[in-house]
Design a protein around this motif. Sequence first.
Motif, PDB file in Angstrom:
ATOM      1  N   UNK A  14       0.696  -1.189  -0.061  1.00 17.28           N
ATOM      2  CA  UNK A  14       0.096   0.144   0.043  1.00 17.28           C
ATOM      3  C   UNK A  14       0.736   1.335   0.003  1.00 17.28           C
ATOM      4  N   UNK A  15       1.876   1.401   0.835  1.00 12.64           N
ATOM      5  CA  UNK A  15       2.733   2.527   0.682  1.00 12.64           C
ATOM      6  C   UNK A  15       3.821   2.549  -0.673  1.00 12.64           C
ATOM      7  N   UNK A  16       4.001   1.332  -1.104  1.00 15.16           N
ATOM      8  CA  UNK A  16       4.622   1.678  -2.216  1.00 15.16           C
ATOM      9  C   UNK A  16       3.837   2.134  -3.391  1.00 15.16           C
ATOM     10  N   UNK A  17       2.619   1.600  -3.328  1.00 14.64           N
ATOM     11  CA  UNK A  17       1.670   2.220  -4.359  1.00 14.64           C
ATOM     12  C   UNK A  17       1.445   3.733  -4.194  1.00 14.64           C
ATOM     13  N   UNK A  30      -0.082   0.664 -10.202  1.00 20.97           N
ATOM     14  CA  UNK A  30      -0.983  -0.420 -10.346  1.00 20.97           C
ATOM     15  C   UNK A  30      -0.650  -1.807 -10.342  1.00 20.97           C
ATOM     16  N   UNK A  31       0.785  -1.995 -10.521  1.00 19.73           N
ATOM     17  CA  UNK A  31       1.335  -3.325 -10.069  1.00 19.73           C
ATOM     18  C   UNK A  31       1.410  -3.567  -8.801  1.00 19.73           C
ATOM     19  N   UNK A  32       1.836  -2.701  -8.140  1.00 21.06           N
ATOM     20  CA  UNK A  32       1.732  -2.953  -6.513  1.00 21.06           C
ATOM     21  C   UNK A  32       0.345  -3.153  -5.997  1.00 21.06           C
ATOM     22  N   UNK A  33      -0.624  -2.198  -6.336  1.00 21.48           N
ATOM     23  CA  UNK A  33      -1.952  -2.472  -6.070  1.00 21.48           C
ATOM     24  C   UNK A  33      -2.469  -3.683  -6.339  1.00 21.48           C
ATOM     25  N   UNK A  34      -2.110  -4.282  -7.535  1.00 18.69           N
ATOM     26  CA  UNK A  34      -2.626  -5.474  -8.059  1.00 18.69           C
ATOM     27  C   UNK A  34      -2.176  -6.535  -7.166  1.00 18.69           C
ATOM     28  N   UNK A  35      -0.759  -6.410  -6.712  1.00 16.94           N
ATOM     29  CA  UNK A  35      -0.321  -7.376  -5.873  1.00 16.94           C
ATOM     30  C   UNK A  35      -0.980  -7.554  -4.547  1.00 16.94           C
ATOM     31  N   UNK A  40      -5.161  -9.361  -0.716  1.00 11.74           N
ATOM     32  CA  UNK A  40      -6.293  -9.153   0.123  1.00 11.74           C
ATOM     33  C   UNK A  40      -7.190  -8.399  -0.775  1.00 11.74           C
ATOM     34  N   UNK A  41      -8.054  -9.246  -1.313  1.00 10.05           N
ATOM     35  CA  UNK A  41      -9.113  -8.730  -2.243  1.00 10.05           C
ATOM     36  C   UNK A  41      -9.944  -7.977  -1.580  1.00 10.05           C
ATOM     37  N   UNK A  42     -10.190  -7.905  -0.318  1.00  6.37           N
ATOM     38  CA  UNK A  42     -11.178  -7.154   0.626  1.00  6.37           C
ATOM     39  C   UNK A  42     -10.835  -5.858   0.796  1.00  6.37           C
ATOM     40  N   UNK A  43      -9.371  -5.564   0.290  1.00 11.53           N
ATOM     41  CA  UNK A  43      -9.040  -4.225   0.752  1.00 11.53           C
ATOM     42  C   UNK A  43      -9.405  -3.029  -0.159  1.00 11.53           C
ATOM     43  N   UNK A  44     -10.555  -2.414   0.607  1.00  4.27           N
ATOM     44  CA  UNK A  44     -11.284  -1.312  -0.066  1.00  4.27           C
ATOM     45  C   UNK A  44     -10.883  -0.309  -0.865  1.00  4.27           C
ATOM     46  N   UNK A  45      -9.669   0.358  -0.270  1.00 10.19           N
ATOM     47  CA  UNK A  45      -8.979   1.484  -0.833  1.00 10.19           C
ATOM     48  C   UNK A  45      -8.121   0.923  -2.036  1.00 10.19           C
ATOM     49  N   UNK A  46      -7.654  -0.015  -1.929  1.00 13.59           N
ATOM     50  CA  UNK A  46      -6.896  -0.394  -3.217  1.00 13.59           C
ATOM     51  C   UNK A  46      -7.983  -0.715  -4.222  1.00 13.59           C
TER      52      UNK A  46
END
Length: 84
Positions: A14-17, A30-35, A40-46
């Motif tokens: 998250x911090x990297x993104x 985008x790569x960091x957020x997709x990882x 954690x598919x439930x990570x709302x903010x991502x």
Amino acid sequence: MAALTMPAGVERLWRRAQDHLARGQVIPARVALEALVARDPSFLHAQLVLGGIAWKQDRMEEAVQRAFAAAAAAGDDPPPLLRR
């Protein structure tokens, strides 16, 4: 706004993104957020940020899918951003 609590690996992604986005580096963000959402598919903010990136890049189907994923992650108690 309350601080998010998350596992260390997720927090690192998250911090990297966020760092990449602050520098205007959308592809690495985008790569960091997709990882992150792979972990954690439930990570709302991502999901919301990925949806925004998809929207800006005219990938509407993905943007809608990310919006639905964010709504599902919000569950019965959505944050103010998602309330009507």
